[in-house]
Design an enzyme around this catalytic site. Structure first.
Site, PDB file in Angstrom:
ATOM      1  N   LYS A 122       0.862  -1.190   0.000  1.00 53.70           N
ATOM      2  CA  LYS A 122       0.000   0.000   0.000  1.00 53.70           C
ATOM      3  C   LYS A 122       0.891   1.231   0.000  1.00 53.70           C
ATOM      4  CE  LYS A 122      -4.097   1.968   2.170  1.00 53.70           C
ATOM      5  NZ  LYS A 122      -5.173   1.739   3.110  1.00 53.70           N
ATOM      6  N   ARG A 192       0.388  -5.445   3.208  1.00 51.92           N
ATOM      7  CA  ARG A 192      -0.802  -6.041   3.820  1.00 51.92           C
ATOM      8  C   ARG A 192      -0.987  -7.460   3.304  1.00 51.92           C
ATOM      9  NH1 ARG A 192      -5.810  -1.896   2.988  1.00 51.92           N
ATOM     10  NH2 ARG A 192      -5.665  -2.443   0.791  1.00 51.92           N
ATOM     11  N   ASP A 269     -16.645  -0.008  -1.698  1.00 47.85           N
ATOM     12  CA  ASP A 269     -15.302  -0.408  -2.155  1.00 47.85           C
ATOM     13  C   ASP A 269     -14.415  -0.762  -0.962  1.00 47.85           C
ATOM     14  OD1 ASP A 269     -15.814   2.504  -1.989  1.00 47.85           O
ATOM     15  OD2 ASP A 269     -13.642   2.655  -2.087  1.00 47.85           O
ATOM     16  N   ASN A 270     -14.873  -0.448   0.244  1.00 44.13           N
ATOM     17  CA  ASN A 270     -14.113  -0.800   1.439  1.00 44.13           C
ATOM     18  C   ASN A 270     -14.767  -1.941   2.206  1.00 44.13           C
ATOM     19  OD1 ASN A 270     -12.236   1.170   0.852  1.00 44.13           O
ATOM     20  ND2 ASN A 270     -13.159   2.716   2.173  1.00 44.13           N
TER      21      ASN A 270
HETATM   22  P1  AMP Z   1     -10.267   4.936   0.282  1.00 42.88           P
HETATM   23  O1  AMP Z   1     -11.609   5.524   0.600  1.00 42.88           O
HETATM   24  O2  AMP Z   1      -9.132   5.536   1.032  1.00 42.88           O
HETATM   25  O3  AMP Z   1     -10.286   3.454   0.457  1.00 42.88           O
HETATM   26  O4  AMP Z   1      -9.933   5.255  -1.247  1.00 42.88           O
HETATM   27  C1  AMP Z   1     -10.900   5.396  -2.254  1.00 42.88           C
HETATM   28  C2  AMP Z   1     -10.276   5.320  -3.620  1.00 42.88           C
HETATM   29  O5  AMP Z   1      -9.293   6.337  -3.804  1.00 42.88           O
HETATM   30  C3  AMP Z   1      -9.577   3.995  -3.923  1.00 42.88           C
HETATM   31  O6  AMP Z   1      -9.796   3.679  -5.270  1.00 42.88           O
HETATM   32  C4  AMP Z   1      -8.133   4.334  -3.683  1.00 42.88           C
HETATM   33  O7  AMP Z   1      -7.276   3.501  -4.403  1.00 42.88           O
HETATM   34  C5  AMP Z   1      -8.046   5.774  -4.170  1.00 42.88           C
HETATM   35  N1  AMP Z   1      -6.952   6.513  -3.528  1.00 42.88           N
HETATM   36  C6  AMP Z   1      -6.900   6.976  -2.254  1.00 42.88           C
HETATM   37  N2  AMP Z   1      -5.727   7.603  -2.013  1.00 42.88           N
HETATM   38  C7  AMP Z   1      -4.998   7.536  -3.154  1.00 42.88           C
HETATM   39  C8  AMP Z   1      -3.700   7.979  -3.540  1.00 42.88           C
HETATM   40  N3  AMP Z   1      -2.892   8.628  -2.710  1.00 42.88           N
HETATM   41  N4  AMP Z   1      -3.305   7.728  -4.808  1.00 42.88           N
HETATM   42  C9  AMP Z   1      -4.101   7.062  -5.654  1.00 42.88           C
HETATM   43  N5  AMP Z   1      -5.319   6.630  -5.367  1.00 42.88           N
HETATM   44  C10 AMP Z   1      -5.782   6.844  -4.130  1.00 42.88           C
HETATM   45 MG    MG Z   2     -10.416   1.825  -0.136  1.00 41.48          MG
END
Ligand code: AMP
Ligand code: MG
Length: 520
Positions: A122, A192, A269-270
């Site tokens: 990650k 992870r 998605d989580n």
């Molecule tokens: P999360 O809610 O943090 O699980 O992220 C939601 C979406 O945003 C997922 O598709 C992640 O892969 C993307 N994402 C979050 N932070 C980044 C980052 N720094 N660079 C690229 N994609 C990100």
């Molecule tokens: Mg996520």
């Protein structure tokens, strides 16, 4: 370092034919091949011995150059072709389209002692799913994910695991509070592990794109490898699949409620298809018992993902998964029945969970009322959830007011315990003490059983922040100390008593302690 690698996911399912890293909408594929970004000056800060052993890596293996290089993106393991998965999701109640592994890169699967672990970096750089972001992660959020996922495992909560925490030596630009104040932070990578990182959103993206062929392939793949006890085929198998996901997701959220964990971003998605806690972002731990609390500042207005709402959100997310699976089943009734059973089962399991927290084992119809009244009492004045339940097992007094004295440490403002508040608490304590008389086992035995479900040590929000503050200065000792304490959360560990304390006042409104954003 030798690992027994398999590439079942990438071998059995269709890859994206485009091999560039350009952000794009991916169609007809489950994942895209990617290469982790090389890092300037990688350094291993901490690792989990248990997880190294779980994948067959010895201590020498961990100290090898290969380990550091592989888990910081500087070397690709032989026989592996790293990839990022394609998925979509509902974010804060709305369909967000394609999301995907924007900052996660899967290295492949390690099979050891008959267990299969997908290894995932990650923060190892951009992928076709990074949209406008950089695919990187900063030290603070990596420490939070690393410590919390292992802590959750030892609490008995289903979760993804963590192998290692490394600094990249690169700097990453972030706006912590989304208020225009950008600053450079230290980059980090957490490795992870989980049997699989497939999410509800992996199914949703195919359903949204009307790609029923691949939707079916993904369901068949997931059943074959992760739900092998499903022996039926066709529609019956998909209904049973949904039923088992419902069961494991409910089990997960009951555990969250039991230990006071607030995920913070329960978008679809989580949501793991295996019922694992996944994607530790702006999560937090209930300190004072407030069902309306969420640590996530992005959710400040509606508090959709507040502690008290988590079980309902799981059901809502399951409803979205049911919609995605519907084309494989074409019959709404069995899916609706499973969703309805979720609500009924939740009530049953929540009651059982609360009865165990209270040390009640004999049947009593009135326990529902006793628990409702407790939930009200806990909110009369700020009451520390962890300390309250842990100390409840110590009560030796038969007099309700004296018994209250014995748990007084749990109150943030003991001076508020007067008048109507004291009266309500005394009433509850009186009812509880009377109820305990129906129990057959000894007080000592009850205490042991209660202590096995009421943790003494959780990763309080300020504890993670203290470890982060030290680590930013290059001192990683506290990470190690917390890692060790949280490995035995139900044990007394008197040498670590200082972590069994209410949140200090300075942490009440501090960024990183009570307030977190998605910026990571
Ligand atoms: P999360 O809610 O943090 O699980 O992220 C939601 C979406 O945003 C997922 O598709 C992640 O892969 C993307 N994402 C979050 N932070 C980044 C980052 N720094 N660079 C690229 N994609 C990100
Ligand atoms: Mg996520």
């Amino acid at each position: 370092m030798k690992l027994n690698i398999q590439n079942t996911f990438s071998n059995e399912l269709q890859a994206d034919a485009n091999l560039t890293n350009v952000p794009r909408q991916v169609r007809g594929a489950f994942f895209s091949y990617v290469t982790p970004k090389s890092t300037a000056n990688p350094k291993l800060i901490h690792y989990s011995k248990t997880m190294a052993q779980a994948i067959g890596v010895s201590e020498d293996g961990v100290s090898s150059d290969a380990f550091l290089k592989v888990f910081t993106g500087n070397k690709v393991l032989p026989n592996t072709e790293p990839y990022a998965m394609c998925y979509g999701g509902h974010q804060f109640g709305n369909w967000a389209g394609q999301l995907g592994d924007g900052r996660a890169i899967n290295l492949g699967e390690v099979v050891h002692n008959n267990n299969r672990w997908t290894l995932q970096l990650k923060g190892a750089g951009a992928t076709p799913y990074s949209r406008s972001a950089d695919g990187l992660a900063v030290l603070r959020s990596s420490i939070r994910e690393y410590l919390c996922s292992e802590a959750m495992h030892y609490l008995g909560v289903p979760t993804t695991r963590a192998l290692s925490l490394c600094l990249t030596g690169d700097e990453v630009l972030r706006d912590v509070l989304y208020n225009g104040n950008q600053a450079y932070e230290k980059g980090a990578i957490v490795t992870r592990l989980a049997p699989s990182f497939i999410r509800f959103g992996n199914f949703e993206i195919f359903a949204a794109n009307n790609d029923l062929k691949n939707l079916k392939k993904l369901a068949d793949y997931t059943i074959k490898h992760f739900y092998p006890n499903i022996k039926t085929t066709g529609k019956d198998a998909y209904i049973e699949f949904f039923k088992q996901i419902t069961t494991s997701s409910l089990d997960m959220v009951i555990h969250w409620q039991r230990v006071g964990f607030v995920h913070g971003v329960m978008n679809t998605d989580n949501m793991s298809i295996l019922g694992l806690t996944i994607d530790y972002g702006p999560y937090g731990w209930l300190e004072d018992y407030d069902p309306g609390w969420t640590p996530n500042t992005t959710d400040r207005q509606h508090k959709r993902y507040r502690y008290g709402n988590q079980p309902k959100v799981v059901q809502w997310n399951l409803f979205k998964l049911a919609n995605a699976l519907f084309p494989l089943i074409e019959d709404a009734a069995p899916l609706e029945a499973i969703l309805e059973s979720y609500a009924a089962n939740f009530e049953v399991q929540k009651l059982e969970m609360m009865r165990l927290k209270l040390g009640l084992y004999e049947l009593d119809q009135d326990d529902v009322i006793l628990i409702e009244q407790l939930e009200e009492a806990l909110q009369l004045t700020e009451t520390d959830m962890t300390i309250f339940f842990r100390n409840l097992a110590n009560i030796s007094n038969q007099n309700p007011n004296q018994a209250l004295e014995e748990i007084k440490e749990a109150f943030y403002k003991p001076e508020e315990l007067k008048g109507a508040i004291t009266e309500k608490w005394s009433q509850w304590m009186n009812a509880y003490l009377e109820r305990l008389e129906k129990e057959i086992i000894s007080a000592e035995e009850r205490k042991q059983k209660m202590n096995a479900v009421n943790p003494k040590y959780v990763l309080r929000n300020y504890m993670a922040q203290l470890a982060i503050d030290d680590a930013e200065k290059g001192d990683y000792q506290l990470i190690d100390e917390l890692f060790r304490v949280l490995k035995k959360p139900y044990e007394a560990q008197p040498e670590h008593q200082k972590w069994f304390a209410k949140r200090p006042d300075w942490a009440r409104h501090k960024v990183g302690c009570s307030m977190l954003s998605c910026s990571s």
